[in-house]
Design a protein around this motif. Structure first.
Motif, PDB file in Angstrom:
ATOM      1  N   PRO A  88       7.477  -6.109 -17.758  1.00 36.05           N
ATOM      2  CA  PRO A  88       8.813  -6.489 -17.350  1.00 36.05           C
ATOM      3  C   PRO A  88       9.528  -5.206 -17.457  1.00 36.05           C
ATOM      4  CG  PRO A  88       8.413  -7.013 -19.576  1.00 36.05           C
ATOM      5  CD  PRO A  88       7.080  -6.859 -19.030  1.00 36.05           C
ATOM      6  N   PHE A  89       9.083  -3.846 -17.959  1.00 32.72           N
ATOM      7  CA  PHE A  89       9.785  -2.886 -17.948  1.00 32.72           C
ATOM      8  C   PHE A  89       9.583  -2.044 -16.592  1.00 32.72           C
ATOM      9  CE2 PHE A  89       8.507  -3.618 -22.226  1.00 32.72           C
ATOM     10  CZ  PHE A  89       9.725  -4.261 -22.760  1.00 32.72           C
ATOM     11  N   LYS A  90       8.632  -2.587 -15.712  1.00 29.95           N
ATOM     12  CA  LYS A  90       8.372  -1.818 -14.235  1.00 29.95           C
ATOM     13  C   LYS A  90       9.076  -2.043 -13.141  1.00 29.95           C
ATOM     14  CE  LYS A  90       5.079   0.550 -16.733  1.00 29.95           C
ATOM     15  NZ  LYS A  90       5.878   1.329 -17.871  1.00 29.95           N
ATOM     16  N   VAL A  91       9.304  -1.169 -12.200  1.00 27.96           N
ATOM     17  CA  VAL A  91       9.809  -1.620 -10.956  1.00 27.96           C
ATOM     18  C   VAL A  91       9.257  -1.125  -9.631  1.00 27.96           C
ATOM     19  CG1 VAL A  91      12.412  -1.783 -11.820  1.00 27.96           C
ATOM     20  CG2 VAL A  91      11.503   0.716 -11.032  1.00 27.96           C
ATOM     21  N   ALA A 149       6.546   6.021 -17.717  1.00 28.72           N
ATOM     22  CA  ALA A 149       6.923   5.803 -16.186  1.00 28.72           C
ATOM     23  C   ALA A 149       7.193   4.524 -15.863  1.00 28.72           C
ATOM     24  CB  ALA A 149       5.670   6.372 -15.409  1.00 28.72           C
ATOM     25  N   ASN A 150       8.399   4.455 -15.407  1.00 32.58           N
ATOM     26  CA  ASN A 150       8.881   3.112 -14.894  1.00 32.58           C
ATOM     27  C   ASN A 150       8.300   2.579 -13.564  1.00 32.58           C
ATOM     28  OD1 ASN A 150      10.551   4.318 -13.390  1.00 32.58           O
ATOM     29  ND2 ASN A 150      12.618   3.332 -13.847  1.00 32.58           N
ATOM     30  N   GLY A 151       7.469   3.244 -12.684  1.00 32.41           N
ATOM     31  CA  GLY A 151       7.041   2.865 -11.733  1.00 32.41           C
ATOM     32  C   GLY A 151       7.600   3.448 -10.362  1.00 32.41           C
ATOM     33  N   ALA A 152       9.193   3.952 -10.608  1.00 32.59           N
ATOM     34  CA  ALA A 152      10.078   4.355  -9.328  1.00 32.59           C
ATOM     35  C   ALA A 152       9.424   5.639  -8.998  1.00 32.59           C
ATOM     36  CB  ALA A 152      11.264   4.495  -9.812  1.00 32.59           C
ATOM     37  N   VAL A 153       9.602   6.145  -7.557  1.00 31.46           N
ATOM     38  CA  VAL A 153       9.012   7.299  -7.018  1.00 31.46           C
ATOM     39  C   VAL A 153      10.049   8.404  -7.563  1.00 31.46           C
ATOM     40  CG1 VAL A 153       7.757   6.297  -4.970  1.00 31.46           C
ATOM     41  CG2 VAL A 153      10.221   6.651  -4.978  1.00 31.46           C
ATOM     42  N   PRO A 154       9.850   9.580  -7.656  1.00 35.03           N
ATOM     43  CA  PRO A 154      10.595  10.808  -8.045  1.00 35.03           C
ATOM     44  C   PRO A 154      11.518  11.150  -6.621  1.00 35.03           C
ATOM     45  CG  PRO A 154       8.314  11.555  -7.374  1.00 35.03           C
ATOM     46  CD  PRO A 154       8.179   9.991  -7.652  1.00 35.03           C
ATOM     47  N   GLU A 191       2.978 -10.600  -1.979  1.00 34.19           N
ATOM     48  CA  GLU A 191       3.035 -11.698  -2.776  1.00 34.19           C
ATOM     49  C   GLU A 191       3.411 -11.099  -4.117  1.00 34.19           C
ATOM     50  OE1 GLU A 191      -0.595 -14.321  -2.773  1.00 34.19           O
ATOM     51  OE2 GLU A 191       0.639 -15.978  -4.039  1.00 34.19           O
ATOM     52  N   TYR A 192       2.501 -10.059  -4.285  1.00 28.94           N
ATOM     53  CA  TYR A 192       2.348  -9.315  -5.683  1.00 28.94           C
ATOM     54  C   TYR A 192       2.612  -7.880  -5.552  1.00 28.94           C
ATOM     55  CZ  TYR A 192       0.072 -13.745  -6.977  1.00 28.94           C
ATOM     56  OH  TYR A 192      -0.030 -15.003  -7.272  1.00 28.94           O
ATOM     57  N   MET A 193       3.277  -7.189  -6.259  1.00 32.04           N
ATOM     58  CA  MET A 193       3.275  -5.650  -6.233  1.00 32.04           C
ATOM     59  C   MET A 193       3.415  -5.085  -7.539  1.00 32.04           C
ATOM     60  SD  MET A 193       6.882  -4.779  -3.983  1.00 32.04           S
ATOM     61  CE  MET A 193       8.252  -5.193  -4.857  1.00 32.04           C
ATOM     62  N   SER A 194       2.761  -3.777  -7.601  1.00 34.01           N
ATOM     63  CA  SER A 194       3.333  -3.099  -8.927  1.00 34.01           C
ATOM     64  C   SER A 194       2.915  -1.746  -8.588  1.00 34.01           C
ATOM     65  CB  SER A 194       2.291  -3.445 -10.109  1.00 34.01           C
ATOM     66  OG  SER A 194       2.614  -2.507 -11.073  1.00 34.01           O
ATOM     67  N   ALA A 195       3.917  -0.714  -9.326  1.00 29.17           N
ATOM     68  CA  ALA A 195       3.622   0.614  -8.620  1.00 29.17           C
ATOM     69  C   ALA A 195       3.207   1.233 -10.161  1.00 29.17           C
ATOM     70  CB  ALA A 195       5.075   1.248  -8.312  1.00 29.17           C
ATOM     71  N   ASP A 196       2.932   0.541 -11.219  1.00 24.06           N
ATOM     72  CA  ASP A 196       2.435   1.010 -12.439  1.00 24.06           C
ATOM     73  C   ASP A 196       1.082   1.752 -12.089  1.00 24.06           C
ATOM     74  OD1 ASP A 196       1.373   1.426 -14.888  1.00 24.06           O
ATOM     75  OD2 ASP A 196       1.743  -0.622 -15.641  1.00 24.06           O
ATOM     76  N   TYR A 197       1.072   3.116 -12.513  1.00 20.69           N
ATOM     77  CA  TYR A 197      -0.169   4.100 -12.171  1.00 20.69           C
ATOM     78  C   TYR A 197      -1.167   3.338 -12.869  1.00 20.69           C
ATOM     79  CZ  TYR A 197      -0.104   6.146 -16.724  1.00 20.69           C
ATOM     80  OH  TYR A 197      -0.266   6.660 -18.066  1.00 20.69           O
ATOM     81  N   ARG A 198      -0.991   2.674 -14.268  1.00 18.75           N
ATOM     82  CA  ARG A 198      -2.030   2.302 -14.799  1.00 18.75           C
ATOM     83  C   ARG A 198      -2.907   1.005 -14.065  1.00 18.75           C
ATOM     84  NH1 ARG A 198       0.859   0.488 -20.153  1.00 18.75           N
ATOM     85  NH2 ARG A 198       1.918  -0.322 -18.455  1.00 18.75           N
ATOM     86  N   VAL A 199      -2.487   0.509 -13.128  1.00 14.95           N
ATOM     87  CA  VAL A 199      -3.482  -0.330 -11.999  1.00 14.95           C
ATOM     88  C   VAL A 199      -3.672   0.170 -10.951  1.00 14.95           C
ATOM     89  CG1 VAL A 199      -2.367  -2.697 -12.962  1.00 14.95           C
ATOM     90  CG2 VAL A 199      -1.074  -1.463 -11.236  1.00 14.95           C
ATOM     91  N   GLY A 200      -3.436   1.497 -10.795  1.00 20.44           N
ATOM     92  CA  GLY A 200      -3.674   2.316  -9.489  1.00 20.44           C
ATOM     93  C   GLY A 200      -4.980   3.210  -9.662  1.00 20.44           C
TER      94      GLY A 200
END
Lengths: 74, 428
Positions: free
Chosen positions: B254-257, B88-93, B356-365
């Protein structure tokens, strides 16, 4: 909160260590504990494979051993 | 001359020792091998890990252990793994087909409507080498030191570790302290994306400029591990660990948006994520092994983890080894639950200020995980063993309470990941 947690851990460790002197067995009572399968890390290969999987898929690592870095796993 | 004499004397000593060993063993009816130099012992494993529609990995391990005189132990390990598939690259469906630039900047891929965007460019081979030496240094004191190297196409990890352990109370109690240092370098193909900048169309479409800056980044990790092992009774042993980890450097993926969406939930653009460059991790770990008089063994552990990204987690793991004649069967269950990092957000709302920081990586969710499996072991003669392991792993992402705009309500933003783990071990 963090300081509080660290204090609790430290106190627990000291309490556990002091209580330890009354625990344990005599050398001749180690028949079961001496078995390979009773070693705390009796399957190190399984453990390292599991650590790799969960390190890649979750945000927690370490505990049993070093948390480490190690791979850019996706 | 002196040297030769000593050698001769030693040789005679060894011969006497060997004779005594043979004589003793003959009297006891055991083989002489045990008291002599022990042979190398090998553990091998081949594991397959496969997620439905996502990553598959094959991993091979060869570990060799040699015990020299006086409990001096050398352990060498080679790990090779091959990883392919999609992540998963972090983008929403979205309700429409989406197009994303590949991380390399060369070409693009499309995600069908209503599906989680998966970047399918992952193909990597990793080789890892570990060496560890353990020996006593004084009565009831044991030290251990090791090095590791792990190399894959875009990643290099180098590390060293040291540990000291002290036994006391008739070796019923062991205190240990360990230290590890790791340096990791990541060099993603296409370069390091600039945080919060937009993912642009591929190089061949716009003729360059991908919002990348530099070709590699690194991070260092310092680990401290304090342990207490305690024999409780003839049937029970426990371990308590506290570990602390400090990570400095590049921890962004670096692969996540992160998708920027409008009030209708429609994605406007994709921004590269950004994570803090420091992290302090802590965990407490408790393990108990209990040997029933019926010869079965239960192995139970619990870990509480917390860090300064506000991630906390609980892990419970239980294995129950049951003898079946000469064989054994070992059911296994593992529960995991995690709270999200304070910078986790499944998307960014257009028009609002960037954090300041953001990630949509489910692994930090926020997520839960469950693993259920079984191992079947066949111990054979001469201390060899063949075993098989089959496990099912399910990870369920959870909402962190974010309100979803427009079409996102119709889409699955928190999909679960199902995986199968199959493994064969052979020790000889």
């Amino acid at each position: 909160m963090k300081k509080y947690k660290q204090a609790v851990i430290l106190i627990s460790l000291v309490a556990l260590t002091s209580a330890c002197s009354s625990l344990g067995v005599q050398p001749w009572e180690r028949d079961l504990l001496a078995k390979d399968e009773m070693a705390l890390n009796s399957s190190p290969i399984d453990a390292s494979l599991d650590d790799h999987i969960y390190f890649s898929k979750e945000s927690s690592s370490g505990g049993r051993g070093f948390a480490g870095g190690g791979c850019g796993c996706n | 001359m002196q040297l030769i004499d000593n050698k001769k004397a030693n040789k005679n000593k060894v011969n006497v020792a060997q004779l005594l060993t043979v004589a003793t063993c003959t009297l006891l009816g055991t083989t002489a091998q045990a008291e002599e130099q022990k042979p190398w012992e090998f553990d091998t494993a081949l594991m397959y890990y496969g997620e439905t529609d996502r990553v598959t990995a094959s991993e091979f391990i060869l570990a060799a252990t040699k015990e020299f005189e006086d409990e001096h132990i050398l352990n060498l390990k080679v790990t090779v793994d091959v990883l392919t598939g999609a992540s998963a690259n972090g983008a929403v469906p979205q309700t429409e087909v989406q197009t994303f630039t590949r991380p390399s900047g060369n070409g693009s891929f499309q995600t069908p409507a209503k599906e989680t965007p998966l970047d399918d460019t992952f193909h990597d081979t990793r080789v890892q080498l570990n060496a560890q030496w353990t020996q006593p240094i004084a009565k009831d004191y044991r030290v251990s030191g090791g090095v590791h190297l792990s190399k894959e196409y875009d990643y290099l990890s180098l590390g060293l570790n040291g540990n000291i352990a002290h036994d006391f109370n008739l070796k019923n109690t062991t205190l240990s302290a360990g230290f590890a240092y790791t340096n990791d370098t990541i060099s993603p193909e296409g370069g390091i994306p600039i945080a919060f900048e937009q993912m642009l169309p591929p190089v061949d479409e716009i003729g360059g400029g991908l919002n990348r800056d530099g070709s590699d980044e690194d991070k260092t990790t310092i680990d401290l591990l304090f342990g207490l092992t305690q024999v409780i009774s003839r049937q029970t042993i426990m371990q308590f660990n506290y570990s602390y980890s400090q990570v400095d450097g590049y921890q962004t993926d670096p692969f996540k948006v992160v998708s920027v969406v409008d009030d209708n939930g429609i994605a406007q653009q994709q921004l590269y994520e950004n994570r803090p460059d420091t992290r302090e991790k802590n965990s407490i770990y408790w393990q108990t092994k209990y040997h029933f008089l019926s010869d079965s063994i239960i192995d139970f552990s619990y870990r509480y983890f917390w860090d300064d990204w506000d991630i906390t987690s609980h892990t419970v793991d239980a294995r129950y080894r049951l003898p079946l004649g000469n064989h054994y069967i070992e059911p296994h269950i593992r529960f995991y639950t995690q709270e999200a990092a304070n910078f986790y957000q499944p998307f960014q709302k257009g028009g609002s200020a960037l954090p300041e920081y953001m990630s949509a990586d489910y692994r930090v969710g926020k997520m839960d995980g469950i693993t259920v499996g079984v191992k079947y072991g066949i111990p054979m003669k001469d201390n060899t063993e063949l075993s098989f392991r089959l496990e099912f792993f399910q990870q369920s992402s959870k909402s962190n309470g974010d309100e979803l705009p427009g079409v996102l309500n119709e889409l699955d933003l928190y999909p679960s990941v199902d995986a199968i783990i199959a493994q064969v071990n052979y020790s000889f």
